[in-house]
Scaffold this motif. Sequence first.
Motif, PDB file in Angstrom:
ATOM      1  N   THR A   1      67.678  32.900  80.470  1.00  0.00           N
ATOM      2  CA  THR A   1      67.876  33.050  81.857  1.00  0.00           C
ATOM      3  C   THR A   1      67.845  34.513  82.235  1.00  0.00           C
ATOM      4  O   THR A   1      67.329  34.831  83.510  1.00  0.00           O
ATOM      5  CB  THR A   1      69.455  32.635  82.306  1.00  0.00           C
ATOM      6  N   GLY A   2      68.369  35.632  81.587  1.00  0.00           N
ATOM      7  CA  GLY A   2      67.993  36.723  81.731  1.00  0.00           C
ATOM      8  C   GLY A   2      66.521  37.169  81.998  1.00  0.00           C
ATOM      9  O   GLY A   2      66.046  38.006  82.745  1.00  0.00           O
ATOM     10  N   GLY A   3      65.732  36.870  80.941  1.00  0.00           N
ATOM     11  CA  GLY A   3      64.288  36.924  80.885  1.00  0.00           C
ATOM     12  C   GLY A   3      63.613  36.227  82.108  1.00  0.00           C
ATOM     13  O   GLY A   3      62.762  37.041  82.748  1.00  0.00           O
ATOM     14  N   ILE A   4      63.981  35.299  82.581  1.00  0.00           N
ATOM     15  CA  ILE A   4      63.469  34.636  83.936  1.00  0.00           C
ATOM     16  C   ILE A   4      63.957  35.542  85.069  1.00  0.00           C
ATOM     17  O   ILE A   4      63.208  35.852  85.904  1.00  0.00           O
ATOM     18  CB  ILE A   4      64.139  33.066  83.991  1.00  0.00           C
ATOM     19  N   LEU A   5      64.993  35.880  85.107  1.00  0.00           N
ATOM     20  CA  LEU A   5      65.517  36.764  86.358  1.00  0.00           C
ATOM     21  C   LEU A   5      64.902  38.101  86.267  1.00  0.00           C
ATOM     22  O   LEU A   5      64.477  38.677  87.301  1.00  0.00           O
ATOM     23  CB  LEU A   5      66.946  37.066  86.205  1.00  0.00           C
TER      24      LEU A   5
ATOM     25  N   GLU B   1      62.400  39.337  89.388  1.00  0.00           N
ATOM     26  CA  GLU B   1      62.806  40.657  90.224  1.00  0.00           C
ATOM     27  C   GLU B   1      61.617  41.548  90.027  1.00  0.00           C
ATOM     28  O   GLU B   1      61.340  42.313  90.946  1.00  0.00           O
ATOM     29  CB  GLU B   1      63.939  41.260  89.218  1.00  0.00           C
ATOM     30  N   ALA B   2      60.849  41.593  88.917  1.00  0.00           N
ATOM     31  CA  ALA B   2      59.546  42.410  88.677  1.00  0.00           C
ATOM     32  C   ALA B   2      58.433  41.661  89.534  1.00  0.00           C
ATOM     33  O   ALA B   2      57.191  42.439  89.507  1.00  0.00           O
ATOM     34  CB  ALA B   2      59.365  42.279  87.167  1.00  0.00           C
ATOM     35  N   GLY B   3      58.557  40.559  90.108  1.00  0.00           N
ATOM     36  CA  GLY B   3      57.461  39.989  90.840  1.00  0.00           C
ATOM     37  C   GLY B   3      56.315  39.344  90.011  1.00  0.00           C
ATOM     38  O   GLY B   3      55.146  39.137  90.606  1.00  0.00           O
ATOM     39  N   GLU B   4      56.723  39.005  88.730  1.00  0.00           N
ATOM     40  CA  GLU B   4      55.711  38.351  87.891  1.00  0.00           C
ATOM     41  C   GLU B   4      55.259  36.890  88.527  1.00  0.00           C
ATOM     42  O   GLU B   4      54.310  36.283  88.054  1.00  0.00           O
ATOM     43  CB  GLU B   4      56.123  38.297  86.721  1.00  0.00           C
ATOM     44  N   TYR B   5      56.163  36.166  89.410  1.00  0.00           N
ATOM     45  CA  TYR B   5      55.836  35.057  89.697  1.00  0.00           C
ATOM     46  C   TYR B   5      55.637  34.993  91.221  1.00  0.00           C
ATOM     47  O   TYR B   5      56.076  35.573  91.985  1.00  0.00           O
ATOM     48  CB  TYR B   5      57.084  33.923  89.711  1.00  0.00           C
TER      49      TYR B   5
END
Length: 64
Positions: free
Chosen positions: A48-52, A56-60
């Motif tokens: 979950t931390g990786g997804i967040l 937050e980094a705008g990768e999606y």
Amino acid sequence: MFVSGSRPRAASALISMIPSFPGRCEPPHATDLLELGSCMFDNRSNWTGGILERLEAGEYRMPD
């Protein structure tokens, strides 16, 4: 925000319960079950931390 490397409270609570349970050689192997549950919390928290972090980094790309 997720703090990378932090252990979820639920996982820590499970680990802290181990001393009050019978040893590994005694049924019902509660110690092993607590460790297994703790690992599941750790893994889900890390995922979950990786997804967040990626969100937050705008990768999606998100629709407007």
